[in-house]
Design a protein around this motif. Structure first.
Motif, mmCIF file in Angstrom:
data_model
loop_
_atom_site.group_PDB
_atom_site.id
_atom_site.type_symbol
_atom_site.label_atom_id
_atom_site.label_comp_id
_atom_site.label_asym_id
_atom_site.label_seq_id
_atom_site.Cartn_x
_atom_site.Cartn_y
_atom_site.Cartn_z
ATOM 1 N N GLY A 108 0.799 -1.212 0.000
ATOM 2 C CA GLY A 108 0.000 0.000 0.000
ATOM 3 C C GLY A 108 0.828 1.256 0.000
ATOM 4 O O GLY A 108 1.243 1.746 -1.054
ATOM 5 N N ASN A 109 1.102 1.760 1.186
ATOM 6 C CA ASN A 109 1.650 3.111 1.303
ATOM 7 C C ASN A 109 3.133 3.251 1.002
ATOM 8 O O ASN A 109 3.573 4.333 0.612
ATOM 9 C CB ASN A 109 1.352 3.651 2.696
ATOM 10 C CG ASN A 109 -0.135 3.875 2.869
ATOM 11 O OD1 ASN A 109 -0.720 4.669 2.164
ATOM 12 N ND2 ASN A 109 -0.743 3.138 3.782
ATOM 13 N N ALA A 110 3.901 2.190 1.198
ATOM 14 C CA ALA A 110 5.343 2.303 0.929
ATOM 15 C C ALA A 110 5.571 2.653 -0.542
ATOM 16 O O ALA A 110 6.466 3.446 -0.876
ATOM 17 C CB ALA A 110 6.055 1.006 1.291
ATOM 18 N N GLY A 120 7.011 -4.874 9.708
ATOM 19 C CA GLY A 120 7.715 -4.788 10.987
ATOM 20 C C GLY A 120 8.752 -3.673 11.079
ATOM 21 O O GLY A 120 9.451 -3.564 12.095
ATOM 22 N N VAL A 121 8.857 -2.845 10.051
ATOM 23 C CA VAL A 121 9.900 -1.802 10.053
ATOM 24 C C VAL A 121 9.736 -0.856 11.242
ATOM 25 O O VAL A 121 10.711 -0.449 11.870
ATOM 26 C CB VAL A 121 9.877 -0.988 8.738
ATOM 27 C CG1 VAL A 121 11.069 -0.057 8.658
ATOM 28 C CG2 VAL A 121 9.859 -1.909 7.536
ATOM 29 N N GLY A 122 8.490 -0.509 11.558
ATOM 30 C CA GLY A 122 8.232 0.409 12.662
ATOM 31 C C GLY A 122 8.701 -0.170 13.983
ATOM 32 O O GLY A 122 9.392 0.502 14.760
ATOM 33 N N MET A 123 8.341 -1.388 14.267
ATOM 34 C CA MET A 123 8.746 -2.043 15.528
ATOM 35 C C MET A 123 10.266 -2.130 15.619
ATOM 36 O O MET A 123 10.868 -1.782 16.638
ATOM 37 C CB MET A 123 8.182 -3.473 15.594
ATOM 38 C CG MET A 123 6.701 -3.566 15.720
ATOM 39 S SD MET A 123 6.168 -3.161 17.392
ATOM 40 C CE MET A 123 5.902 -4.773 18.047
ATOM 41 N N ASN A 170 -1.167 5.842 14.923
ATOM 42 C CA ASN A 170 -2.008 5.892 13.732
ATOM 43 C C ASN A 170 -1.073 6.155 12.558
ATOM 44 O O ASN A 170 -0.493 7.231 12.438
ATOM 45 C CB ASN A 170 -3.059 6.993 13.826
ATOM 46 C CG ASN A 170 -3.749 7.172 12.487
ATOM 47 O OD1 ASN A 170 -3.831 6.211 11.717
ATOM 48 N ND2 ASN A 170 -4.208 8.359 12.194
ATOM 49 N N THR A 171 -0.930 5.179 11.697
ATOM 50 C CA THR A 171 0.102 5.233 10.660
ATOM 51 C C THR A 171 -0.390 5.795 9.322
ATOM 52 O O THR A 171 0.369 5.800 8.356
ATOM 53 C CB THR A 171 0.645 3.814 10.444
ATOM 54 O OG1 THR A 171 -0.471 2.937 10.357
ATOM 55 C CG2 THR A 171 1.539 3.389 11.584
ATOM 56 N N GLY A 172 -1.633 6.241 9.274
ATOM 57 C CA GLY A 172 -2.104 6.760 7.984
ATOM 58 C C GLY A 172 -3.452 7.437 8.127
ATOM 59 O O GLY A 172 -3.948 7.651 9.233
ATOM 60 N N LYS A 210 -7.322 7.566 2.323
ATOM 61 C CA LYS A 210 -6.745 6.718 1.272
ATOM 62 C C LYS A 210 -7.475 5.385 1.133
ATOM 63 O O LYS A 210 -7.132 4.583 0.275
ATOM 64 C CB LYS A 210 -5.254 6.493 1.539
ATOM 65 C CG LYS A 210 -4.442 7.765 1.319
ATOM 66 C CD LYS A 210 -2.977 7.575 1.641
ATOM 67 C CE LYS A 210 -2.206 7.032 0.465
ATOM 68 N NZ LYS A 210 -0.751 6.978 0.766
ATOM 69 N N TYR A 211 -8.460 5.134 1.990
ATOM 70 C CA TYR A 211 -9.143 3.829 2.008
ATOM 71 C C TYR A 211 -10.635 3.958 1.774
ATOM 72 O O TYR A 211 -11.382 3.040 2.081
ATOM 73 C CB TYR A 211 -8.921 3.146 3.367
ATOM 74 C CG TYR A 211 -7.474 2.899 3.699
ATOM 75 C CD1 TYR A 211 -6.915 1.637 3.544
ATOM 76 C CD2 TYR A 211 -6.662 3.926 4.150
ATOM 77 C CE1 TYR A 211 -5.590 1.413 3.841
ATOM 78 C CE2 TYR A 211 -5.332 3.711 4.444
ATOM 79 C CZ TYR A 211 -4.798 2.451 4.285
ATOM 80 O OH TYR A 211 -3.479 2.231 4.578
ATOM 81 N N LEU A 212 -11.077 5.107 1.267
ATOM 82 C CA LEU A 212 -12.525 5.326 1.185
ATOM 83 C C LEU A 212 -13.216 4.246 0.362
ATOM 84 O O LEU A 212 -14.297 3.776 0.727
ATOM 85 C CB LEU A 212 -12.813 6.716 0.594
ATOM 86 C CG LEU A 212 -12.326 7.897 1.443
ATOM 87 C CD1 LEU A 212 -12.680 9.212 0.774
ATOM 88 C CD2 LEU A 212 -12.908 7.853 2.848
HETATM 89 C C1 LIG Z 1 -0.776 2.544 7.028
HETATM 90 C C2 LIG Z 1 0.220 1.479 7.370
HETATM 91 N N1 LIG Z 1 0.388 1.125 8.659
HETATM 92 C C3 LIG Z 1 1.266 0.170 9.030
HETATM 93 C C4 LIG Z 1 2.012 -0.519 8.092
HETATM 94 C C5 LIG Z 1 2.966 -1.574 8.554
HETATM 95 O O1 LIG Z 1 4.209 -1.004 8.776
HETATM 96 P P1 LIG Z 1 5.509 -1.820 9.170
HETATM 97 O O2 LIG Z 1 6.159 -2.257 7.903
HETATM 98 O O3 LIG Z 1 6.339 -0.807 9.889
HETATM 99 O O4 LIG Z 1 5.117 -2.967 10.022
HETATM 100 C C6 LIG Z 1 1.891 -0.180 6.738
HETATM 101 C C7 LIG Z 1 2.690 -0.869 5.724
HETATM 102 O O5 LIG Z 1 2.525 -0.769 4.542
HETATM 103 C C8 LIG Z 1 0.973 0.826 6.367
HETATM 104 O O6 LIG Z 1 0.801 1.160 5.081
#
Ligand SMILES: Cc1ncc(COP(=O)(O)O)c(C=O)c1O
Length: 297
Positions: A22-24, A126-129, A262-264, A268-270
């Motif tokens: 998705g977002n990457a 898992g990049v965040g962790m 909250n990572t996003g 973007k998901y409507l």
């Molecule tokens: C909105 C959102 N949250 C969390 C994650 C997961 O992130 P991570 O790779 O750090 O586990 C992603 C990964 O694409 C994401 O798009």
């Protein structure tokens, strides 16, 4: 991804490639556009529309794949040699972790250099962790914080929860999840490359791993939006579901300081959310006929 693309430009790389749930992909496409670097992005065909559209508009070469991020990763691996692409897949280059590491620094800074009792993070690759955990070790070496660590909680969608399954079974690595399905697209990672690192962080920190169903996530998006005006991405709302479950089970107490990521944004998901709402809760009648009067009740 900004750190990865910045360093790619520093090393003179001209073509980057990555699979993305998705977002990457969107981030890679945007930073590559700024850096004047080619981006080749492989995404599942059913990613949220915003994810594929933004990559396209940012000028990336987008391939929509009939499969999951693991299939996309295989395609990048198979073609990168011939095509001259540098692979910026999750954990296959060092700088994406360095970028996400800053979340750990920000948590410490914003809490006046005292880490919280818990951190709940929606885990895909898992990049965040992994990044935050690295930040804590660095800050301890710098003498900015002590040896105490937050309980690190990994939350995943019930339709794709390889880390939670491995955690519950006491395993140190995960198995490939079959039939991965969730509208929290960023969590649709059937096997994380660094699964053993994530599981080790959860264990060492005395944390845990929790699932959230898509229905629970959708309710949490609405709840968070209605009480705080935060229109969270499904991945972020999953962290709220996990917090609610861990408060109910007594894992966290009311007095515990717990940071939810909250990572996003839900914007973007409507398309996915609307499709989900229609399948979960059938449309109510737009109008009801009462005594011959049609009103918008
Ligand atoms: C909105 C959102 N949250 C969390 C994650 C997961 O992130 P991570 O790779 O750090 O586990 C992603 C990964 O694409 C994401 O798009």
């Amino acid at each position: 991804m900004s750190a990865a693309v910045t360093m790619a430009r520093h090393y003179g790389l001209k073509k980057l490639a990555a699979p993305s749930a998705g977002n990457a992909g969107g981030a890679l496409a945007a930073y590559a556009a700024t850096a004047g670097i080619e981006a080749h992005i492989f995404m599942p065909r059913d990613v949220p529309l915003a994810n594929s559209m933004e990559c396209d508009y940012y000028g990336a070469h987008v391939t929509l794949v009939d499969g999951l991020i693991s299939d996309c990763a295989r395609m990048v691996a198979e073609r990168k040699e011939n095509e001259g692409w540098f692979d910026v897949s999750t954990l296959k280059e060092p700088f994406r972790v360095e970028g996400k590491k800053t979340m750990g620094y920000e948590v410490a800074e914003q809490l006046k250099w005292k880490l919280p009792q818990g951190i709940i993070y929606p885990t895909g690759g898992g990049v965040g962790m992994i990044g935050m955990w690295k930040a804590f070790d660095e800050m301890e070496q710098l003498g900015w914080i002590g040896p105490e660590r937050p309980k690190m909680v990994s939350v995943q969608a019930a339709g794709c929860a390889p880390i939670v399954k491995a955690w519950e079974e006491g395993k140190s690595s995960s198995e490939m999840w079959t039939g991965a399905a969730t509208f929290a697209a960023g969590l649709r990672v059937p096997k994380a490359y660094g699964d053993y690192l994530i599981l080790d962080i959860v264990k060492t920190s005395k944390g845990t791993a929790v699932v959230a169903t898509d229905d629970e996530i959708l309710d949490a998006v609405r709840h968070w939006a209605s009480v705080e005006g935060v229109f969270a991405a499904p991945e972020g709302a999953a962290a709220l579901v996990a917090y609610q479950k861990l408060r109910a089970s007594g894992f966290f107490a009311e007095k515990d300081v717990v940071v939810l990521f909250n990572t996003g944004t839900a914007y973007k998901y409507l398309d996915m959310m609307e499709a989900k709402r229609r399948t979960v809760r059938p449309e109510p009648f737009a109008s009801r006929n009462i005594g011959g009067i049609i009103g918008p009740y």
